[in-house]
Design a protein around this motif. Sequence first.
Motif, mmCIF file in Angstrom:
data_model
loop_
_atom_site.group_PDB
_atom_site.id
_atom_site.type_symbol
_atom_site.label_atom_id
_atom_site.label_comp_id
_atom_site.label_asym_id
_atom_site.label_seq_id
_atom_site.Cartn_x
_atom_site.Cartn_y
_atom_site.Cartn_z
ATOM 1 N N PRO A 190 34.230 16.067 70.514
ATOM 2 C CA PRO A 190 34.794 14.967 70.042
ATOM 3 C C PRO A 190 34.857 13.862 70.822
ATOM 4 N N GLY A 191 34.435 13.881 72.064
ATOM 5 C CA GLY A 191 34.267 12.864 72.864
ATOM 6 C C GLY A 191 33.087 11.803 72.835
ATOM 7 N N TRP A 192 31.942 12.455 71.948
ATOM 8 C CA TRP A 192 30.991 11.566 71.539
ATOM 9 C C TRP A 192 31.244 10.684 70.431
ATOM 10 N N ASP A 193 30.528 9.725 70.505
ATOM 11 C CA ASP A 193 30.648 8.725 69.277
ATOM 12 C C ASP A 193 30.019 9.303 68.156
ATOM 13 N N ARG A 194 30.484 8.930 66.924
ATOM 14 C CA ARG A 194 29.889 9.688 65.850
ATOM 15 C C ARG A 194 28.462 9.201 65.338
ATOM 16 N N CYS B 83 29.417 21.733 80.244
ATOM 17 C CA CYS B 83 30.153 20.617 80.094
ATOM 18 C C CYS B 83 29.860 19.463 80.809
ATOM 19 N N LEU B 84 30.088 18.242 80.506
ATOM 20 C CA LEU B 84 29.501 16.977 81.375
ATOM 21 C C LEU B 84 30.324 16.890 82.553
ATOM 22 N N SER C 184 36.147 9.769 77.940
ATOM 23 C CA SER C 184 35.979 9.523 79.300
ATOM 24 C C SER C 184 34.789 10.070 80.226
ATOM 25 N N THR C 185 34.445 11.196 79.375
ATOM 26 C CA THR C 185 33.602 12.258 80.042
ATOM 27 C C THR C 185 32.205 12.075 79.370
ATOM 28 N N VAL D 149 22.638 21.722 75.432
ATOM 29 C CA VAL D 149 24.008 21.333 74.640
ATOM 30 C C VAL D 149 24.946 20.660 75.670
ATOM 31 N N LEU D 150 25.488 19.325 75.389
ATOM 32 C CA LEU D 150 26.357 18.939 76.480
ATOM 33 C C LEU D 150 27.517 18.596 75.602
#
Length: 348
Positions: free
Chosen positions: A316-320, A229-230, A285-286, A278-279
């Motif tokens: 789900p934190g990343w942009d699509r 996890c970041l 925010s992260t 894998v991030l």
Amino acid sequence: MEVNAHQAAEPADAGVTTGFLARKLGVSPMTLRSWDRRYGLGPAVRADGRHRRWSPDDVRMMQEMCRLTTAGVPPAEAARTAKRHARAHGTPAADPLGPSPVATDGRAVTASARTPPPEDEALDGEPLAGDARRECRGLASAAVRLDGAAVQRHLTGAVRAHGLAMAWEEVMMPALHAVGRKWQASDDRHVEVEHLLSWHVSATLRHAYVTAAAAREALQDVSPVLLGCLPGEPHTLPIEALGAALAEQGAAALMLGGDVPAEAFLAAVHRVSPLAVVLWSQSRSTASLPLARHIAAERWGVQGARTHTTVLLCGPGWDRRTEPGLLRPYGLRDAVRMIGSLAAERPN
């Protein structure tokens, strides 16, 4: 350039093919066929009664399906919502279809490269939806009763019956969402239920990981997949599920856990020469694209034969939208398939 030419050959009024849509959405054609079989998310038109052609409305529906599943919504619930969205809205989803995912060396990841080999077809096999639904309800009910023994029985049985990936997506994750909604609707009175269920889910995932890894001593000579996890991201359950699913499929998964410092990611890349990194990011925010790009650009190996690793942006934190050098899987099983394709391409 090849994708643009293909796109020009797919007029909007005629609809697009399954392969074309899969490339543009960043999923495998098998995933689209599975969603059609299991949830009725198929194309409205089949040319000549055989060839599947996806209309603009179909495309909007699948965009919404991908957006929801990426955000962690259970597939069955996401499918129902995507159908309602397609009927109610005549405008495209918020994000347009982005470019096809590309590997770290700039090569496009083709649909065939992301389609699992025949032995992995069971991952997309049609489950007994009724059984999975009952198992999910039984698991959530046991958690609400604070019956730890029953919770563990449900979890162990789901993994044995469906495999790790299916159990996570069809039983564990929906139960976690259901318990979370109950907690929110009751003014935080049931936080102990969510903690109990989360602990048992984590214990089940870790047990599956350890058991699978111990059964494959040969994995010591295989380039591992590095998972973490970041920085600032404490939510580890989804990435624990991915690590266990990879181990179940015979991959070597090296788990760093939650809230991993940037320097630790970089140091681990140089020490273990991973097949992929894998991030995981649960919230925007992260999610750190600069860190992801930095890791993707890192070179390792002996002088004259240096290489770099593939980076997968999960959660789900990343942009699509996709970016050159970074892969964006849609869900756990899509990530497993991507990593399987990478392993098949790289000699150890």
